[in-house]
Each structure stands twice: as structure tokens, then as C-alpha cells.
Scaffold this motif. Structure first.
Motif, PDB file in Angstrom:
ATOM      1  N   TYR A 128     -33.513  -0.339  13.309  1.00 36.99           N
ATOM      2  CA  TYR A 128     -32.740  -0.467  14.533  1.00 36.99           C
ATOM      3  C   TYR A 128     -32.753   0.869  15.269  1.00 36.99           C
ATOM      4  CZ  TYR A 128     -30.880  -4.684  12.291  1.00 36.99           C
ATOM      5  OH  TYR A 128     -30.755  -5.901  11.680  1.00 36.99           O
ATOM      6  N   ASN A 129     -32.582   0.823  16.564  1.00 35.32           N
ATOM      7  CA  ASN A 129     -32.554   2.045  17.355  1.00 35.32           C
ATOM      8  C   ASN A 129     -31.393   2.929  16.897  1.00 35.32           C
ATOM      9  OD1 ASN A 129     -32.043   3.960  19.566  1.00 35.32           O
ATOM     10  ND2 ASN A 129     -33.499   2.733  20.730  1.00 35.32           N
ATOM     11  N   ILE A 130     -31.681   4.200  16.622  1.00 36.91           N
ATOM     12  CA  ILE A 130     -30.685   5.113  16.077  1.00 36.91           C
ATOM     13  C   ILE A 130     -29.517   5.303  17.045  1.00 36.91           C
ATOM     14  CG2 ILE A 130     -31.885   7.140  16.984  1.00 36.91           C
ATOM     15  CD1 ILE A 130     -29.811   6.887  13.734  1.00 36.91           C
ATOM     16  N   ALA A 131     -29.769   5.180  18.365  1.00 33.25           N
ATOM     17  CA  ALA A 131     -28.689   5.353  19.344  1.00 33.25           C
ATOM     18  C   ALA A 131     -27.616   4.293  19.178  1.00 33.25           C
ATOM     19  CB  ALA A 131     -29.272   5.297  20.761  1.00 33.25           C
ATOM     20  N   TYR A 132     -28.046   3.036  18.984  1.00 39.74           N
ATOM     21  CA  TYR A 132     -27.067   1.953  18.800  1.00 39.74           C
ATOM     22  C   TYR A 132     -26.395   2.051  17.434  1.00 39.74           C
ATOM     23  CZ  TYR A 132     -29.680   0.038  22.759  1.00 39.74           C
ATOM     24  OH  TYR A 132     -30.283  -0.132  23.970  1.00 39.74           O
ATOM     25  N   VAL A 133     -27.186   2.386  16.432  1.00 37.30           N
ATOM     26  CA  VAL A 133     -26.656   2.433  15.066  1.00 37.30           C
ATOM     27  C   VAL A 133     -25.563   3.484  14.944  1.00 37.30           C
ATOM     28  CG1 VAL A 133     -27.201   2.939  12.652  1.00 37.30           C
ATOM     29  CG2 VAL A 133     -28.772   1.558  14.028  1.00 37.30           C
TER      30      VAL A 133
ATOM     31  N   THR B 165     -13.157  11.219  20.639  1.00 32.16           N
ATOM     32  CA  THR B 165     -14.277  10.968  19.736  1.00 32.16           C
ATOM     33  C   THR B 165     -15.094   9.765  20.203  1.00 32.16           C
ATOM     34  OG1 THR B 165     -13.106  11.916  17.847  1.00 32.16           O
ATOM     35  CG2 THR B 165     -14.898  10.391  17.363  1.00 32.16           C
ATOM     36  N   PHE B 166     -14.414   8.710  20.646  1.00 32.56           N
ATOM     37  CA  PHE B 166     -15.116   7.519  21.130  1.00 32.56           C
ATOM     38  C   PHE B 166     -16.008   7.863  22.327  1.00 32.56           C
ATOM     39  CE2 PHE B 166     -15.221   3.787  23.970  1.00 32.56           C
ATOM     40  CZ  PHE B 166     -15.910   2.909  23.145  1.00 32.56           C
ATOM     41  N   ILE B 167     -15.468   8.619  23.279  1.00 32.75           N
ATOM     42  CA  ILE B 167     -16.255   9.020  24.446  1.00 32.75           C
ATOM     43  C   ILE B 167     -17.437   9.880  24.021  1.00 32.75           C
ATOM     44  CG2 ILE B 167     -16.199  10.360  26.589  1.00 32.75           C
ATOM     45  CD1 ILE B 167     -13.246   9.537  26.869  1.00 32.75           C
ATOM     46  N   ALA B 168     -17.210  10.813  23.093  1.00 33.89           N
ATOM     47  CA  ALA B 168     -18.278  11.698  22.638  1.00 33.89           C
ATOM     48  C   ALA B 168     -19.387  10.915  21.934  1.00 33.89           C
ATOM     49  CB  ALA B 168     -17.706  12.761  21.702  1.00 33.89           C
ATOM     50  N   VAL B 169     -19.020   9.931  21.119  1.00 29.50           N
ATOM     51  CA  VAL B 169     -20.023   9.137  20.409  1.00 29.50           C
ATOM     52  C   VAL B 169     -20.836   8.285  21.385  1.00 29.50           C
ATOM     53  CG1 VAL B 169     -20.325   7.246  18.766  1.00 29.50           C
ATOM     54  CG2 VAL B 169     -18.792   9.131  18.212  1.00 29.50           C
ATOM     55  N   ILE B 170     -20.176   7.708  22.393  1.00 34.83           N
ATOM     56  CA  ILE B 170     -20.887   6.947  23.415  1.00 34.83           C
ATOM     57  C   ILE B 170     -21.877   7.848  24.160  1.00 34.83           C
ATOM     58  CG2 ILE B 170     -20.657   5.693  25.593  1.00 34.83           C
ATOM     59  CD1 ILE B 170     -19.830   4.053  23.203  1.00 34.83           C
ATOM     60  N   LEU B 171     -21.440   9.047  24.509  1.00 38.87           N
ATOM     61  CA  LEU B 171     -22.322   9.990  25.190  1.00 38.87           C
ATOM     62  C   LEU B 171     -23.483  10.418  24.293  1.00 38.87           C
ATOM     63  CD1 LEU B 171     -19.726  12.260  27.052  1.00 38.87           C
ATOM     64  CD2 LEU B 171     -21.240  10.532  28.041  1.00 38.87           C
ATOM     65  N   LEU B 172     -23.228  10.540  22.994  1.00 37.81           N
ATOM     66  CA  LEU B 172     -24.311  10.862  22.064  1.00 37.81           C
ATOM     67  C   LEU B 172     -25.343   9.735  22.038  1.00 37.81           C
ATOM     68  CD1 LEU B 172     -25.645  12.566  19.865  1.00 37.81           C
ATOM     69  CD2 LEU B 172     -24.098  11.512  18.200  1.00 37.81           C
ATOM     70  N   GLY B 173     -24.860   8.493  22.006  1.00 36.59           N
ATOM     71  CA  GLY B 173     -25.783   7.366  22.048  1.00 36.59           C
ATOM     72  C   GLY B 173     -26.605   7.351  23.326  1.00 36.59           C
ATOM     73  N   LEU B 174     -25.978   7.638  24.466  1.00 36.17           N
ATOM     74  CA  LEU B 174     -26.706   7.686  25.737  1.00 36.17           C
ATOM     75  C   LEU B 174     -27.730   8.814  25.748  1.00 36.17           C
ATOM     76  CD1 LEU B 174     -23.782   7.008  28.245  1.00 36.17           C
ATOM     77  CD2 LEU B 174     -25.656   5.454  27.637  1.00 36.17           C
ATOM     78  N   ALA B 175     -27.352   9.949  25.176  1.00 39.57           N
ATOM     79  CA  ALA B 175     -28.287  11.076  25.107  1.00 39.57           C
ATOM     80  C   ALA B 175     -29.507  10.715  24.264  1.00 39.57           C
ATOM     81  CB  ALA B 175     -27.581  12.301  24.528  1.00 39.57           C
ATOM     82  N   LEU B 176     -29.272  10.024  23.156  1.00 43.72           N
ATOM     83  CA  LEU B 176     -30.395   9.605  22.305  1.00 43.72           C
ATOM     84  C   LEU B 176     -31.289   8.599  23.017  1.00 43.72           C
ATOM     85  CD1 LEU B 176     -28.486   9.241  18.910  1.00 43.72           C
ATOM     86  CD2 LEU B 176     -30.197  10.969  19.481  1.00 43.72           C
ATOM     87  N   LEU B 177     -30.703   7.783  23.882  1.00 45.84           N
ATOM     88  CA  LEU B 177     -31.491   6.794  24.631  1.00 45.84           C
ATOM     89  C   LEU B 177     -32.243   7.398  25.805  1.00 45.84           C
ATOM     90  CD1 LEU B 177     -29.143   3.666  24.837  1.00 45.84           C
ATOM     91  CD2 LEU B 177     -31.355   3.799  23.657  1.00 45.84           C
ATOM     92  N   LEU B 178     -31.606   8.334  26.519  1.00 47.02           N
ATOM     93  CA  LEU B 178     -32.114   8.738  27.829  1.00 47.02           C
ATOM     94  C   LEU B 178     -32.836  10.079  27.845  1.00 47.02           C
ATOM     95  CD1 LEU B 178     -29.018   7.643  29.957  1.00 47.02           C
ATOM     96  CD2 LEU B 178     -31.118   6.356  29.519  1.00 47.02           C
ATOM     97  N   ILE B 179     -32.461  10.997  26.964  1.00 46.98           N
ATOM     98  CA  ILE B 179     -33.077  12.330  27.010  1.00 46.98           C
ATOM     99  C   ILE B 179     -34.374  12.317  26.189  1.00 46.98           C
ATOM    100  CG2 ILE B 179     -32.795  14.781  26.507  1.00 46.98           C
ATOM    101  CD1 ILE B 179     -29.814  14.432  26.822  1.00 46.98           C
ATOM    102  N   PRO B 180     -35.500  12.638  26.810  1.00 47.30           N
ATOM    103  CA  PRO B 180     -36.802  12.517  26.123  1.00 47.30           C
ATOM    104  C   PRO B 180     -37.153  13.728  25.257  1.00 47.30           C
ATOM    105  CG  PRO B 180     -37.150  13.166  28.401  1.00 47.30           C
ATOM    106  CD  PRO B 180     -35.659  13.003  28.233  1.00 47.30           C
ATOM    107  N   PHE B 181     -36.316  14.010  24.244  1.00 39.11           N
ATOM    108  CA  PHE B 181     -36.666  15.080  23.320  1.00 39.11           C
ATOM    109  C   PHE B 181     -37.908  14.670  22.527  1.00 39.11           C
ATOM    110  CE2 PHE B 181     -31.982  16.107  23.505  1.00 39.11           C
ATOM    111  CZ  PHE B 181     -32.153  17.321  24.156  1.00 39.11           C
ATOM    112  N   GLN B 182     -38.812  15.623  22.321  1.00 42.77           N
ATOM    113  CA  GLN B 182     -40.047  15.353  21.586  1.00 42.77           C
ATOM    114  C   GLN B 182     -40.006  15.999  20.214  1.00 42.77           C
ATOM    115  OE1 GLN B 182     -42.440  13.293  22.800  1.00 42.77           O
ATOM    116  NE2 GLN B 182     -41.011  13.018  24.528  1.00 42.77           N
ATOM    117  N   PRO B 183     -40.730  15.422  19.219  1.00 36.63           N
ATOM    118  CA  PRO B 183     -40.788  16.048  17.890  1.00 36.63           C
ATOM    119  C   PRO B 183     -41.311  17.477  17.977  1.00 36.63           C
ATOM    120  CG  PRO B 183     -41.678  13.817  17.825  1.00 36.63           C
ATOM    121  CD  PRO B 183     -41.462  14.136  19.267  1.00 36.63           C
TER     122      PRO B 183
END
Length: 289
Positions: A54-59, A83-101
Motif C-alpha cells: 500500500y502507498n506509504i502516505a496512506y498507511v 498531531t492529527f494535522i501534522a500527520v495529514i501534512l506528512l501524508g500530503l508531503a509523501l504524496l506530493l513532494i518528489p524526493f528522489q532516492p
């Protein structure tokens, strides 16, 4: 009153946002591409991601939700909301920010993945929220069983790494343990910083000179307890009144304090203890968290 709270609100927000960026960078650039794990709730999320793809952002958002409810009950509602707001923002960051390996070198991944994850979680904690709710779970569980919070966290992480070892092999699990250790030490450093406070107790026959040096030259505040010294094995009935001096310094000042005291009284008895939090009195201003 509102104006006085604004700087704290702003600093909390900045800490949290920067922490989210560090956590998402650690996950997308180090841990997820190399099938590595961390401890705590993040480790559980990564384990689910690796097992079911599963996508790590949703998980990571879904896994944190039960711990957010626990936080509302065992900490406070404001903590849970932040904490809820921070976790939602973390999920969005994982979805939207194109960090590369960044690298596939296992040692670099385990060390720097842990460092960046630790910086992120630590900054979020300074901002008054939690990107990893494992301590909330330990607090909840600790009220029902006789283990300490540290023992509960250790037990949970042992289970996570055992499952990781079975699923992905022992080498990956061992490297992941190194990631967790690096992250936990980094979190401690970010939260406590270089100015971790140390309580110092001094018992000296030259207590008057010691008090003067601490207050006048080091600029420290002191507390004095009235006590007795002596009570040796060969002269148990012989004792003398003594001022027991207690002060709080940063750990960078401990060596200087010891040198000052031992110059005045080479036989002075000094012992120290770590202080996790201190406020008020004559202390150097410290970041709020």
C-alpha cells in the motif's frame, strides 16, 4: 494575551513543518526505496507497506489515527489536534513532494535515514505534536501492566524487528535496528540540545568560598541545604554541620564548575544528575518544546 501566544504558535508551526519535511525526505529518499524499517509507529507503517504494498502516505496516516485518539485521552485534546494535522501534512508531503532516492548503500541508508528521521520527529516534538505515537501507546499500556514505558517501547520494537527479519531477512533487520538507534539518539539531541541541564550537588568544607564563586563568578543560582558531614566508620559519632550546595548548569559548564570547586577544595564531594526539563530561576533561556 493573544499577542504573547503568537510567537509560540509561530515557532511551533515552523518546527512542525520543518520536521514534516525531514521525515518525508528520510522516508522517500532513504528508507522506503531500500526496504528499510524504523521503530515505533513508523516501523509498523513501513512493515505494512512492504508486506501489502500500500502507498506509504496512506498507511502512515491510517496507522497513526488510533494513537491520536489515545493522545487525546492521555495527553490533551490540543496535542491530538496538532498531531492529527501534522500527520495529514506528512501524508500530503509523501504524496506530493518528489524526493528522489539518494543512495542504495545500506550503511549510509541506515545511518542518514535514521538521522533525518530523528531530526524530523524531534522537531515535531518541539512543535508540540508527535509524528510517531509509540510513546502514547506505551503510556496507555503502562497504566494497565507493570512494565515501564521504556520496556514497553523496547518490546514493541523487538516484535517489529523480528517480523522484519522474517519477512525481509536478518541483514535488513539488523541495519534497520541501526536506523532506529540513530533516529532515537538524534531525537534526544534535537529535543534536549547542547544545553541539556545538569543538576550538581556539592558537599565541601569550603562551602562559603564555593557559594561565592558559583554566584559571583559563574553567575549561577544556588540552593543551600543544611546538613551534616562525617559519620566515618572509625568515628561514626563525629560529625560537622555543612552547607550542601545545589545548582543547575548546562552540561557544557560542568567541567568548569568542577575545576572551580576542586581548586577551592580538592576533597569536595560532587555528584551530578541529568535534568530533562528546567525553567525559571537563573537559567539560560532555552527553546520551548
Amino acid at each position: 494575551m493573544k499577542n504573547s501566544l503568537l510567537p509560540h504558535w509561530l515557532s511551533d508551526t515552523v518546527y512542525t513543518l520543518i520536521g514534516i519535511l525531514f521525515c518525508s525526505f528520510a522516508l522517500k529518499s532513504f528508507l522506503v526505496p531500500n526496504n528499510f524499517f524504523d521503530g515505533g509507529v513508523t516501523g509498523i507503517s513501513l512493515l505494512i507497506h512492504e508486506t501489502y504494498h500500500y502507498n506509504i502516505a496512506y498507511v502512515i496516516v491510517l496507522v497513526n489515527i488510533p494513537f491520536i485518539f489515545m493522545g487525546a485521552y492521555h495527553v490533551n485534546k490540543m496535542f491530538a489536534i496538532k498531531t492529527f494535522i501534522a500527520v495529514i501534512l506528512l501524508g500530503l508531503a509523501l504524496l506530493l513532494i518528489p524526493f528522489q532516492p539518494v543512495t542504495s548503500d545500506k550503511l549510509l541508508v541506515s545511518i542518514f535515514g535514521g538521522v533525518f528521521m530523528g531530526i524530523g520527529v524531534g522537531l515535531a516534538m518541539r512543535g508540540g505534536c508527535a509524528l510517531d505515537g509509540i510513546e502514547v501507546l506505551a503510556l496507555y499500556t503502562g497504566k494497565r501492566i507493570s512494565f515501564t514505558i521504556s520496556e514497553i517501547i523496547l518490546g514493541i520494537n523487538i516484535v517489529i524487528f523480528l517480523i522484519a527479519g522474517i519477512k525481509l531477512g536478518l541483514p535488513t533487520a539488523l541495519y534497520s535496528i541501526l536506523t532506529y538507534y540513530t533516529a532515537s539518539r538524534t531525537i534526544t539531541f534535537v529535543i534536549e540540545g547542547l544545553e541539556e541541564y545538569t543538576g550538581v550537588t556539592i558537599i565541601s568544607a569550603e562551602s562559603e568560598a564555593v557559594k561565592r564563586e558559583l554566584v559571583m563568578n559563574m553567575g549561577r543560582g544556588i540552593t543551600v541545604y543544611k546538613g551534616e558531614r562525617g559519620f566515618m566508620k572509625d568515628s561514626f559519632d563525629v560529625s560537622h554541620p555543612v552547607d550542601i550546595i545545589y545548582t543547575v548548569v548546562t552540561r557544557l559548564e560542568v567541567r568548569r564548575l568542577r575545576n572551580i570547586v576542586h581548586e577551592l577544595d580538592p576533597k569536595a564531594f560532587i555528584f551530578t544528575g541529568i535534568i530533562k526539563e528546567a525553567a525559571g530561576g537563573i537559567l539560560k533561556r532555552r527553546a520551548r518544546h
